[in-house]
Design a protein around this motif. Structure first.
Motif: not given
Length: 279
Positions: A15-37
Motif C-alpha cells: 500500500v505504501q508504494e501504491w500511495q507513492r505512485a498515486v502521489d507522483l501521478g497527482a503531481q503529473g510525474r507519470a513516468a515515475a509513477a508508472r515505474r513504481v506501479l
C-alpha cells in the motif's frame, strides 16, 4: 453521544508504494509513477488488492493522457484481480484485506465507467456506475477507518457519475452527483480530493450557465492546485477557465502546463506502445 468509528486494520502489503505512485501521478510525474506501479504488479509478494489498485492507477494515468481505449485493459485486469470482492462482503481475501479488495474492485469498475465515458459509450458507462453503486451499498459493512478504501472510492464513483451527466447532457444527474460529492469529500482528509471535487463543481456550474460561479470556483481550483504542485488539476482548471473566463492568460497557461506535463511523462496525446503498457 459518542460516534463509534471502525477500528483501523493493517494495510495490505504494497500500500505504501501504491500511495507513492498515486502521489507522483497527482503531481503529473507519470513516468515515475508508472515505474513504481510496474514494480508493484511484478512483485508476487504484493497482495491481490494492491496489485489490482496498481493496474487501475496505471489505467488512470493512461486515461488522463487521452488513452481511454488502452486504459480499459488495465481496469479490466484490476477487476479480474479483485473479483473475489464480488463473492462475499464478509472477508473475501481475509478479514484484514477485505475492505481493500472491495475498494480495488470499485476502482476497477469506476475506471471502466470512465473509460467507456471517454469513448462515448454512455450506456455501458452508466451500467458500470450502477454496478459499482450496488457493490458499495452491499459492502457498507466493510467500511474502515482508512479513508483510502470506502470513503475514497465512493467519492470517485460520485465524480464519474457527475462527469457522466455532463458528457451525456443529463445536467440533473451532473448537479445531483456534484452535490453528493461535496458531502462525501468531508470524509476524505485530502486537499487533492477537495480540489478535484471543486473542479467538477465548477464544470457543472459552467454547463448550467452559471458563469460567474464557474469562474470563481475555477480560479480557486487553479490557485490551490498550483500551490500544491498538482499539475494535472491545474491544467484542467486552466482548460475550463480558458473557455469561460475573459482573462486571456489561461489560454497560455493551458499550453505551458501541457508542455510541463509532457516533460514529466504525461503527454496529453496518444502514448507509444511501450508507454501504454507502463514499460
Amino acid at each position: 453521544m459518542r460516534i463509534m468509528r471502525p477500528e483501523p486494520t493493517p494495510a495490505p502489503t504494497g500500500v505504501q508504494e501504491w500511495q507513492r505512485a498515486v502521489d507522483l501521478g497527482a503531481q503529473g510525474r507519470a513516468a515515475a509513477a508508472r515505474r513504481v506501479l510496474s514494480t508493484l504488479t511484478a512483485d508476487p509478494a504484493v497482495s491481490p488488492s494492491v496489485a489490482s489498485l496498481a493496474h487501475s492507477t496505471r489505467a488512470s494515468l493512461l486515461r488522463q493522457a487521452g488513452g481511454h481505449g488502452p486504459a480499459r485493459v488495465g481496469d479490466g485486469r484490476a477487476c479480474l484481480l479483485a473479483v473475489g470482492a464480488t463473492r462475499t462482503c464478509s472477508g473475501a481475501d481475509g478479514a484484514a484485506d477485505a475492505g481493500w479488495l472491495s475498494a480495488a474492485w470499485l476502482d476497477g469498475l469506476v475506471g471502466l465507467a470512465a473509460d467507456n465515458l471517454g469513448l462515448g459509450d454512455f450506456a455501458a458507462s452508466r451500467r458500470l456506475l450502477d454496478r459499482a453503486a450496488e457493490h458499495a451499498a452491499a459492502c457498507a459493512a466493510l467500511d474502515s477507518a482508512d479513508w483510502r478504501t470506502a470513503a475514497r472510492t465512493r467519492l470517485r464513483l460520485s465524480w464519474v457519475r457527475s462527469e457522466w451527466g455532463l458528457y451525456s447532457g443529463d445536467l440533473d444527474t451532473a448537479r445531483a452527483a456534484a452535490a453528493a460529492s461535496a458531502e462525501l469529500v468531508d470524509a476524505v482528509p485530502s486537499d487533492r480530493h477537495r480540489i478535484k471535487t471543486d473542479l467538477i463543481g465548477a464544470a457543472v456550474a459552467a454547463a448550467s450557465g452559471e458563469t460567474e460561479a464557474a469562474v470563481a470556483a475555477g480560479r480557486g481550483v487553479f490557485e490551490r492546485a498550483a500551490a500544491g504542485g498538482l499539475l494535472p488539476l491545474q491544467w484542467a482548471a486552466a482548460a475550463l477557465l480558458s473557455g469561460v473566463d475573459s482573462a486571456a492568460e489561461y489560454a497560455s497557461d493551458v499550453v505551458f502546463l501541457r508542455d510541463r506535463l509532457a516533460r514529466r511523462g504525461m503527454p496529453l496525446a496518444p502514448l507509444s506502445p511501450l508507454e501504454r503498457h507502463g514499460r
